[in-house]
Write an enzyme that holds these catalytic residues in place. Structure first.
Site, short mmCIF file in Angstrom:
data_model
loop_
_atom_site.label_atom_id
_atom_site.label_comp_id
_atom_site.label_asym_id
_atom_site.label_seq_id
_atom_site.Cartn_x
_atom_site.Cartn_y
_atom_site.Cartn_z
N TYR A 189 0.88 -1.18 0.00
CA TYR A 189 0.00 0.00 0.00
C TYR A 189 0.91 1.22 0.00
O TYR A 189 1.65 1.44 0.96
CB TYR A 189 -0.89 0.01 1.24
CG TYR A 189 -2.01 -1.02 1.23
CD1 TYR A 189 -3.28 -0.68 0.81
CD2 TYR A 189 -1.78 -2.33 1.63
CE1 TYR A 189 -4.32 -1.60 0.79
CE2 TYR A 189 -2.81 -3.27 1.62
CZ TYR A 189 -4.08 -2.89 1.20
OH TYR A 189 -5.10 -3.81 1.18
N PRO A 281 -12.24 0.39 -1.37
CA PRO A 281 -11.51 -0.88 -1.28
C PRO A 281 -10.18 -0.84 -0.54
O PRO A 281 -9.54 -1.87 -0.36
CB PRO A 281 -11.31 -1.28 -2.75
CG PRO A 281 -11.49 -0.04 -3.54
CD PRO A 281 -12.37 0.86 -2.76
N LYS A 285 -12.18 -4.61 2.65
CA LYS A 285 -13.23 -5.06 3.57
C LYS A 285 -14.54 -5.46 2.90
O LYS A 285 -15.36 -6.15 3.51
CB LYS A 285 -13.53 -3.95 4.60
CG LYS A 285 -12.48 -3.81 5.66
CD LYS A 285 -12.57 -4.94 6.68
CE LYS A 285 -11.28 -5.21 7.40
NZ LYS A 285 -10.48 -6.31 6.93
P1 FAD Z 1 -22.07 -8.41 -5.61
O1 FAD Z 1 -20.75 -9.12 -5.73
O2 FAD Z 1 -22.23 -7.08 -6.24
O3 FAD Z 1 -23.20 -9.41 -6.08
C1 FAD Z 1 -24.54 -9.00 -6.29
C2 FAD Z 1 -25.13 -9.84 -7.41
O4 FAD Z 1 -26.51 -9.47 -7.57
C3 FAD Z 1 -24.46 -9.58 -8.75
O5 FAD Z 1 -24.09 -10.81 -9.34
C4 FAD Z 1 -25.53 -8.85 -9.56
O6 FAD Z 1 -25.45 -9.14 -10.95
C5 FAD Z 1 -26.81 -9.39 -8.94
N1 FAD Z 1 -27.97 -8.51 -9.12
C6 FAD Z 1 -28.02 -7.16 -9.06
N2 FAD Z 1 -29.27 -6.72 -9.24
C7 FAD Z 1 -30.04 -7.83 -9.42
C8 FAD Z 1 -31.42 -8.02 -9.68
N3 FAD Z 1 -32.26 -6.98 -9.76
N4 FAD Z 1 -31.88 -9.28 -9.82
C9 FAD Z 1 -31.03 -10.35 -9.72
N5 FAD Z 1 -29.70 -10.21 -9.49
C10 FAD Z 1 -29.22 -8.96 -9.34
N6 FAD Z 1 -13.68 -6.53 -0.99
C11 FAD Z 1 -12.84 -7.21 -0.14
O7 FAD Z 1 -13.32 -7.75 0.86
N7 FAD Z 1 -11.48 -7.28 -0.36
C12 FAD Z 1 -10.92 -6.70 -1.45
O8 FAD Z 1 -9.72 -6.88 -1.65
C13 FAD Z 1 -11.78 -5.96 -2.37
N8 FAD Z 1 -11.28 -5.38 -3.47
C14 FAD Z 1 -12.14 -4.84 -4.39
C15 FAD Z 1 -11.61 -4.31 -5.53
C16 FAD Z 1 -12.45 -3.75 -6.50
C17 FAD Z 1 -11.85 -3.19 -7.75
C18 FAD Z 1 -13.86 -3.75 -6.29
C19 FAD Z 1 -14.79 -3.19 -7.35
C20 FAD Z 1 -14.39 -4.25 -5.14
C21 FAD Z 1 -13.54 -4.80 -4.17
N9 FAD Z 1 -14.05 -5.34 -3.01
C22 FAD Z 1 -13.18 -5.94 -2.10
C23 FAD Z 1 -15.50 -5.31 -2.73
C24 FAD Z 1 -16.20 -6.61 -3.10
O9 FAD Z 1 -15.94 -6.97 -4.43
C25 FAD Z 1 -17.71 -6.47 -2.86
O10 FAD Z 1 -17.91 -5.98 -1.57
C26 FAD Z 1 -18.46 -7.81 -3.03
O11 FAD Z 1 -18.59 -8.15 -4.39
C27 FAD Z 1 -19.86 -7.77 -2.40
O12 FAD Z 1 -20.51 -8.99 -2.62
P2 FAD Z 1 -22.11 -9.05 -2.76
O13 FAD Z 1 -22.43 -10.49 -3.00
O14 FAD Z 1 -22.72 -8.33 -1.64
O15 FAD Z 1 -22.44 -8.18 -4.04
C1 PHB Z 2 -6.96 -6.93 -4.67
O1 PHB Z 2 -6.06 -7.79 -4.69
O2 PHB Z 2 -7.80 -6.83 -5.59
C2 PHB Z 2 -7.05 -5.97 -3.55
C3 PHB Z 2 -6.18 -6.11 -2.48
C4 PHB Z 2 -6.25 -5.23 -1.42
C5 PHB Z 2 -7.19 -4.21 -1.43
C6 PHB Z 2 -8.07 -4.09 -2.49
C7 PHB Z 2 -8.01 -4.97 -3.56
O3 PHB Z 2 -7.23 -3.34 -0.40
#
Ligand code: FAD
Ligand code: PHB
Length: 385
Positions: A189, A281, A285
């Site tokens: 980081y 991110p 978390k």
């Molecule tokens: P989502 O993964 O968003 O899943 C929701 C699902 O619902 C999707 O498949 C969507 O298509 C579906 N959906 C939406 N609307 C509808 C509808 N109307 N009907 C039916 N289906 C629907 N988190 C970490 O803990 N560690 C990390 O290192 C980290 N890095 C990240 C890096 C990036 C670049 C990003 C973008 C996010 C990162 N996150 C990280 C966050 C993490 O990806 C999300 O918090 C996680 O995906 C949440 O999961 P979820 O199942 O709640 O939601």
């Molecule tokens: C990742 O590997 O995608 C990643 C790692 C650490 C973070 C966010 C994303 O804080």
């Protein structure tokens, strides 16, 4: 009935199945898209344990990379935060889309009803004992509806009178996936005057990296050469850090936001994961919180079906929010400490530098970072004292 086949919806379906409770999962996108979406990579200690408990950890345990620490880099110098020594815990680096693949395989193996490409989900009668979901011309009754449909889903709109807490940040992350061996054994980081940079990984041959860019940035303005050059500049150290480059496999821009909607329930609707809350991110978390929510929900629903208890379901919001707000604060804190604020002044810059200096000089402060990063215990009333 579970809306959304992200990590939250799929894992809840699996945890309920293990308790003999069956569910239907409705997902808007197709399976290939959901399995290929590159997102989170860092699993808290307890998240990895939860995936083991869910019986889907074979590949995570074989291919995931346990890390005992991380690096904070600023002023061209490296500083290690040693999670193992400070907390006795570690993290596992394993891609979110791999977890999603493992969960989908496990759910289909168990004969589960998981439906993809369902794009007209609507929720009804949520305040009754028999809520309904309509989709594809069908109407399905259920005991509970779980909104695990992410930040852009429809379930949150059904909260009658939510309180919403929100902060947007004046920057975004440009993320890349590169076919290149990681240049460091652990995550880095990095705070730099040009902005934050993060070095992460997915495997011994795939590097994942991020660059802070303006919130309005157009990905078209970032050629591969410009990305590598900026990463090299920001990550440079006085002791000659070398960044290994390789062909880019993925390139995208993610906005940064903190968001909490409460209560996380309305009648028989219970909302989990990104549908209820978003963190920037920087603290890694988001997915971990989504998994903590559904771990809690699986226990609350287990209590309802096995012991006829409705107090755990009733207490869901209150129990979940303690962890949500802790992670929201930690993610905000990491973000402000590590990013340059385009709207900020010299004062806020000096405060961020003072935080970094303190966190790398003080065992108490480093322990605070380490215990938040590796994940606080799940138990109600947790305390480290
Ligand atoms: P989502 O993964 O968003 O899943 C929701 C699902 O619902 C999707 O498949 C969507 O298509 C579906 N959906 C939406 N609307 C509808 C509808 N109307 N009907 C039916 N289906 C629907 N988190 C970490 O803990 N560690 C990390 O290192 C980290 N890095 C990240 C890096 C990036 C670049 C990003 C973008 C996010 C990162 N996150 C990280 C966050 C993490 O990806 C999300 O918090 C996680 O995906 C949440 O999961 P979820 O199942 O709640 O939601
Ligand atoms: C990742 O590997 O995608 C990643 C790692 C650490 C973070 C966010 C994303 O804080």
């Amino acid at each position: 009935m579970i809306v959304g086949a992200g990590p939250a919806g799929l894992l809840l379906s699996q945890l309920l199945h293990l308790q003999g409770i069956e569910s239907v999962v409705l997902e808007r996108c197709d399976r290939a898209y959901v399995e290929a979406r590159v997102r989170a990579g860092v699993l808290e200690h307890g998240t990895a344990e939860t995936l083991r408990e869910a019986g889907i950890s074979t590949r995570m345990d074989a291919e995931g990379m346990p890390h005992d620490g991380t690096e904070l880099r600023f002023a061209r110098a490296r500083h290690r935060i040693d999670f193992a020594t400070l907390t006795g815990r570690h993290i596992v680096v394993y891609g979110q889309q791999e977890i999603v693949k493992d969960l989908i395989a496990a759910r289909f193996h168990a004969g589960a009803d998981v439906r993809f490409e369902v794009d007209d989900v609507a929720l009804h009668d949520l305040d009754s004992d028999r809520p309904r979901v309509t989709a594809g011309g069908e109407s399905i009754e259920a005991d509970f509806v779980i909104g695990a449909d992410g930040f852009h889903g429809i379930s949150r709109d059904h909260l009658a009178d939510p309180s919403v807490y929100e902060r947007t940040y004046p920057f975004a992350w440009l993320g890349i996936l590169a076919e290149a061996p990681p240049s460091s054994r652990e995550l880095i980081y990095c705070r730099h005057e040009n902005g934050f940079a993060l070095h992460s990984m997915r495997s011994p041959s795939i590097t994942r990296m991020y660059l802070q860019v303006p919130a309005t940035e157009d990905i078209g303005d970032w050629s591969d050469d410009r990305i590598w050059s900026e990463l090299t500049t920001r990550l440079a150290t006085d002791d000659g850090f070398e960044l290994t480059e390789g062909p880019l496999l993925d390139k995208s821009i993610t906005p940064m936001r903190s968001f909490v909607a409460t209560p996380m329930q309305q009648g028989r609707l219970l909302i989990a994961g990104d549908a209820a809350h978003i963190v920037p991110p920087t603290g890694a978390k988001g997915m971990n919180l989504a998994i903590a929510d559904v771990r809690l929900l699986s226990r609350a629903l287990g209590g309802y079906y096995q012991d006829g208890r409705d107090d755990l379901v009733a207490a869901y919001t209150e129990t979940a929010l303690r962890r949500v707000w802790r992670a929201t604060h930690f993610s905000w804190w990491m973000t402000t400490m590590l990013h340059t604020d385009p709207d900020g002044d010299a004062f806020s810059e000096q405060l961020a530098n003072a935080q970094l200096d303190y966190v790398t000089a003080s065992t108490a402060m480093a322990t605070s970072l380490a215990e938040n990063y590796t994940g606080l215990p799940y138990e109600q009333g947790w305390s480290y004292r």
